[in-house]
Design an enzyme around this catalytic site. Sequence first.
Site, PDB file in Angstrom:
ATOM      1  CG  ASN A   1      -0.139  -0.007   2.512  1.00 36.94           C
ATOM      2  OD1 ASN A   1       0.523   0.968   2.826  1.00 36.94           O
ATOM      3  ND2 ASN A   1      -0.173  -1.113   3.258  1.00 36.94           N
TER       4      ASN A   1
ATOM      5  CE  LYS B   1      10.176 -12.388 -13.122  1.00 36.35           C
ATOM      6  NZ  LYS B   1      10.965 -11.843 -14.215  1.00 36.35           N
TER       7      LYS B   1
ATOM      8  CG  ASP C   1      -6.387  -5.874   6.920  1.00 38.84           C
ATOM      9  OD1 ASP C   1      -5.999  -6.051   8.096  1.00 38.84           O
ATOM     10  OD2 ASP C   1      -6.974  -4.845   6.548  1.00 38.84           O
TER      11      ASP C   1
ATOM     12  CE  LYS D   1     -10.762  -0.615  10.969  1.00 36.17           C
ATOM     13  NZ  LYS D   1     -10.206   0.105   9.849  1.00 36.17           N
TER      14      LYS D   1
ATOM     15  CE  LYS E   1      -8.238  -3.131  14.362  1.00 37.77           C
ATOM     16  NZ  LYS E   1      -7.211  -3.597  13.423  1.00 37.77           N
TER      17      LYS E   1
ATOM     18  CB  ILE F   1      -0.054  -6.117  14.793  1.00 33.44           C
ATOM     19  CG1 ILE F   1       0.476  -6.941  13.616  1.00 33.44           C
ATOM     20  CG2 ILE F   1       1.051  -5.877  15.817  1.00 33.44           C
ATOM     21  CD1 ILE F   1       1.500  -6.213  12.753  1.00 33.44           C
TER      22      ILE F   1
ATOM     23  N   PRO G   1      -2.374 -11.785  10.818  1.00 31.56           N
ATOM     24  CG  PRO G   1      -0.416 -11.958  12.050  1.00 31.56           C
ATOM     25  CD  PRO G   1      -0.993 -12.242  10.703  1.00 31.56           C
TER      26      PRO G   1
HETATM   27  O1  PMT Z   1       2.555   6.532   6.242  1.00 26.90           O
HETATM   28  P1  PMT Z   1       1.873   7.743   5.623  1.00 26.90           P
HETATM   29  O2  PMT Z   1       2.126   7.841   4.138  1.00 26.90           O
HETATM   30  O3  PMT Z   1       2.178   9.003   6.377  1.00 26.90           O
HETATM   31  O4  PMT Z   1       0.296   7.505   5.752  1.00 26.90           O
HETATM   32  C1  PMT Z   1      -0.311   7.572   7.023  1.00 26.90           C
HETATM   33  C2  PMT Z   1      -1.401   6.485   7.233  1.00 26.90           C
HETATM   34  C3  PMT Z   1      -2.566   6.762   6.327  1.00 26.90           C
HETATM   35  C4  PMT Z   1      -0.827   5.092   6.916  1.00 26.90           C
HETATM   36  C5  PMT Z   1      -1.797   6.553   8.744  1.00 26.90           C
HETATM   37  O5  PMT Z   1      -2.300   7.831   9.031  1.00 26.90           O
HETATM   38  C6  PMT Z   1      -2.867   5.542   9.102  1.00 26.90           C
HETATM   39  O6  PMT Z   1      -4.060   5.766   8.981  1.00 26.90           O
HETATM   40  N1  PMT Z   1      -2.428   4.338   9.568  1.00 26.90           N
HETATM   41  C7  PMT Z   1      -3.258   3.162   9.831  1.00 26.90           C
HETATM   42  C8  PMT Z   1      -3.441   2.376   8.566  1.00 26.90           C
HETATM   43  C9  PMT Z   1      -4.290   1.130   8.776  1.00 26.90           C
HETATM   44  O7  PMT Z   1      -3.797   0.035   8.571  1.00 26.90           O
HETATM   45  O8  PMT Z   1      -5.490   1.335   9.210  1.00 26.90           O
HETATM   46  P2  PMT Z   1      -6.616   0.189   9.461  1.00 26.90           P
HETATM   47  O9  PMT Z   1      -7.877   0.924   9.707  1.00 26.90           O
HETATM   48  O10 PMT Z   1      -6.560  -0.811   8.377  1.00 26.90           O
HETATM   49  O11 PMT Z   1      -6.153  -0.533  10.785  1.00 26.90           O
HETATM   50  C10 PMT Z   1      -6.595  -0.140  12.084  1.00 26.90           C
HETATM   51  C11 PMT Z   1      -5.474  -0.267  13.103  1.00 26.90           C
HETATM   52  O12 PMT Z   1      -5.101  -1.636  13.229  1.00 26.90           O
HETATM   53  C12 PMT Z   1      -4.233   0.481  12.717  1.00 26.90           C
HETATM   54  O13 PMT Z   1      -3.676   1.014  13.894  1.00 26.90           O
HETATM   55  C13 PMT Z   1      -3.327  -0.589  12.117  1.00 26.90           C
HETATM   56  O14 PMT Z   1      -1.944  -0.315  12.346  1.00 26.90           O
HETATM   57  C14 PMT Z   1      -3.755  -1.824  12.897  1.00 26.90           C
HETATM   58  N2  PMT Z   1      -3.653  -3.087  12.130  1.00 26.90           N
HETATM   59  C15 PMT Z   1      -4.340  -3.289  10.995  1.00 26.90           C
HETATM   60  C16 PMT Z   1      -4.268  -4.499  10.337  1.00 26.90           C
HETATM   61  C17 PMT Z   1      -3.465  -5.528  10.884  1.00 26.90           C
HETATM   62  N3  PMT Z   1      -3.380  -6.706  10.282  1.00 26.90           N
HETATM   63  N4  PMT Z   1      -2.789  -5.307  12.014  1.00 26.90           N
HETATM   64  C18 PMT Z   1      -2.863  -4.108  12.653  1.00 26.90           C
HETATM   65  O15 PMT Z   1      -2.239  -3.904  13.685  1.00 26.90           O
END
Ligand code: PMT
Length: 395
Positions: free
Chosen positions: A209, A287, A277, A337, A341, A306, A304
């Site tokens: 991403n 490859k 995710d 969330k 979480k 995290i 997972p």
């Molecule tokens: O890095 P930049 O270019 O500055 O961009 C910033 C950002 C957009 C990445 C940042 O501001 C942001 O929003 N980060 C969270 C991105 C994210 O994965 O969001 P989510 O809504 O999918 O996940 C929710 C939370 O769970 C987040 O804290 C994420 O780190 C965490 N997560 C998600 C999926 C996963 N498998 N494990 C996690 O821990």
Amino acid sequence: MNNWKSGRKILLGITGGIAAYKIPALVRLIKKSNCEVEIILTDFAKNFVAPMTLETLAGRRVWTNENFDFSIPHIKLNDWAEIFVIAPCTANTLAKIAHGVADNLLTSAAIAAHCPILIFPAMNENMFDNPATQENLKILSARGVHVVQPSEGDLACGVCGRGRMPESNEVMLEIFRTLSPFHDLAGKKVLVTTGPTHEYLDPVRYISNPSTGKMGVAMARAAWYRGADVKIISGPVEINSYGFEVVHVKSACEMLDAVKENLSWADYIVKAAAVGDYRVKNFSSQKIKREGKDELTIELAQNPDIAAEVGKLKRDNQILIGFAAETQSLNDNAHAKLERKNLDFILANDVSAPDSGFASDTNTLKLIPRDLNEKEKIYSGLKEDIAYEVWSDVV
Ligand code: PMT
């Protein structure tokens, strides 16, 4: 609050070490940061950097022993300054300041200082390791002088060792850390995840991403300004890591392992990383060839979560801050969330809004605390500025 770095008054003392050649770049950076600078040069420093170079960059005269006269510049400059930075600081000047010797304008100003003093020792490694120098550094630290330890690297004397002055942008970060209006995270440990993850299909291709790590680093930097020890677990992006310990990971599974390994260390955990995710179910060790395949179907397995794992494992006195990157139903999804979480705070981030989210220098975030007695708050602006404000509310 957003402007706390701008307009600061910096008194810069330069002593006679080769690292003085870096100082014109520092003066430019100070001016670019909208701060004011007054400069004092020792006689020996003039051998390394010309007063006229500094005067041109600073846009004002510099102060030398020649104008140490009835106008008492050592007092007046200190009445003006918010911080006195000595960079580079030689073993000689270090010793004089430690022992109260005031035999030139710079050392007299150091003794008259009533603002924070920030010193950057820079010299040959043997001079730095000399017990007298080390003793003098201890004396100064015990008196509350901020000493930035020199880094290792190539020294002007031709050897590689400890004694290098940090680069100008790093000196600037140390200046702002000292000038930070709050040091309420001093003694605290902050663990930040940042950047994307790479989920490999085969040795040369991955799913990812557009996260650049900027938001996570902004949270880390703001915590560091406020005095915290900061560790970053970073996905594969280039970050300015000065002052941080960094653990590099690629995939979500590697990030989970690194977070678990460092979890007990942390007082605050900030989950800014954009974690994939899903990962590829059947990684191909060779490859994948395109020949003979008009279409390719990739099966994915869920990674997972995290943040949710940390939510289960964390101690009561650890604060977990998550982000929610959303393109719709920002509030509802962020609240869900926060609960799912077990976060203490969530920063809701509408990543479809202009100048927000991925890769941008700016962002708009909504802080939603788990504690219903605390207020929700919206921040908008440069990522580093809003991160500083987020910490004001979280701490
Ligand atoms: O890095 P930049 O270019 O500055 O961009 C910033 C950002 C957009 C990445 C940042 O501001 C942001 O929003 N980060 C969270 C991105 C994210 O994965 O969001 P989510 O809504 O999918 O996940 C929710 C939370 O769970 C987040 O804290 C994420 O780190 C965490 N997560 C998600 C999926 C996963 N498998 N494990 C996690 O821990």
